[in-house]
Design an enzyme around this catalytic site. Sequence first.
Site, short mmCIF file in Angstrom:
data_model
loop_
_atom_site.label_atom_id
_atom_site.label_comp_id
_atom_site.label_asym_id
_atom_site.label_seq_id
_atom_site.Cartn_x
_atom_site.Cartn_y
_atom_site.Cartn_z
N GLU A 177 2.28 -17.41 -0.58
CA GLU A 177 0.96 -17.22 -1.21
C GLU A 177 -0.06 -18.09 -0.50
O GLU A 177 0.13 -19.30 -0.38
CB GLU A 177 1.04 -17.58 -2.69
CG GLU A 177 -0.28 -17.50 -3.44
CD GLU A 177 -0.89 -16.12 -3.42
OE1 GLU A 177 -1.98 -15.96 -2.81
OE2 GLU A 177 -0.29 -15.20 -3.99
N ASP B 273 -3.17 -6.69 -2.44
CA ASP B 273 -4.58 -6.32 -2.39
C ASP B 273 -4.70 -4.89 -1.87
O ASP B 273 -4.19 -4.56 -0.79
CB ASP B 273 -5.33 -7.28 -1.45
CG ASP B 273 -6.84 -7.20 -1.63
OD1 ASP B 273 -7.36 -6.07 -1.83
OD2 ASP B 273 -7.50 -8.25 -1.57
N LYS C 170 0.10 -11.02 -14.95
CA LYS C 170 -1.34 -11.09 -15.22
C LYS C 170 -2.08 -9.94 -14.54
O LYS C 170 -2.95 -9.30 -15.15
CB LYS C 170 -1.87 -12.43 -14.73
CG LYS C 170 -3.39 -12.54 -14.70
CD LYS C 170 -3.82 -13.83 -14.02
CE LYS C 170 -5.32 -13.86 -13.78
NZ LYS C 170 -5.74 -15.08 -13.05
N LYS D 290 -11.54 0.33 0.54
CA LYS D 290 -12.40 1.02 1.51
C LYS D 290 -11.58 1.41 2.74
O LYS D 290 -10.78 0.62 3.24
CB LYS D 290 -13.56 0.11 1.91
CG LYS D 290 -14.52 -0.19 0.77
CD LYS D 290 -15.66 -1.09 1.22
CE LYS D 290 -16.62 -1.39 0.06
NZ LYS D 290 -17.71 -2.30 0.47
N GLU E 192 9.27 -13.54 -2.53
CA GLU E 192 8.15 -12.82 -3.14
C GLU E 192 6.92 -13.08 -2.30
O GLU E 192 6.50 -14.23 -2.13
CB GLU E 192 7.89 -13.21 -4.59
CG GLU E 192 6.77 -12.36 -5.19
CD GLU E 192 6.40 -12.70 -6.62
OE1 GLU E 192 5.51 -12.00 -7.16
OE2 GLU E 192 6.95 -13.66 -7.19
#
Length: 233
Positions: free
Chosen positions: A88, A139, A213, A143, A63
């Site tokens: 992560e 993420d 979450k 922009k 993951e």
Amino acid sequence: MRLSKEFRDQFIQHEMRTHGRKNGFVTDGQEARLLKWLPVIGLPKEKTLADANLPEGTPLVMEIGFGNGDFLVHLAQTHPDWLLIGVEIYLPGVAKAVCRMDDAGLIERCRITQLPAQFVLTNQVAEEQLDGIFVNHPDPWPKVRHHKRRIIQKDFAALMVSRLKKGGFIKLATDKPDLAEWMRDILDVTPGLTNVAGVGGFIERDADRPETKFEQRGIKAGRISQFLHYIKA
């Protein structure tokens, strides 16, 4: 509290440029468990999965960007035959994930790395070593000038494919429509991958998939997640 300088010097990578947060606040108990478990299940930059004491023949599923570990725990509970590789860079998230895996009695079923995913796949994973890869709610970098920071790019997609066994999968989720289309358009034309839903398609939500979450945050804001599923031919 913030992670201690001694901890940061030992575990946070500084020399590789990454976008996004790496440091933040943890509790004393979280730091203590990181100090206990990272030497056991951590994958520092000088090691590869071949050095990680993995049971032979165990399916390896990664993951990328596991956040606070909600989905990592879900995978460990629903797939007891898998060994999980968690990637992560945000250490407070790593701390929460380690505590959750430890509390669930599943901590030794995972290996954790705080290095950038590009480095991990290039230097720590061998060709055709993984059985699957999850990328959940990366993420979006909304922009246009930041789109180059999005994790799914043509070269990264090809790298993921090279690390998958034949028949291995890539599953992705996002609640940002433009990012969903971005990832789909890149992966649909990546050699070696087949879109399970057909070219241009998205799959239905997996029946047993939990709301993490980050997904719950999107739901409260009125955003619905979309899901992609690819198989290496």
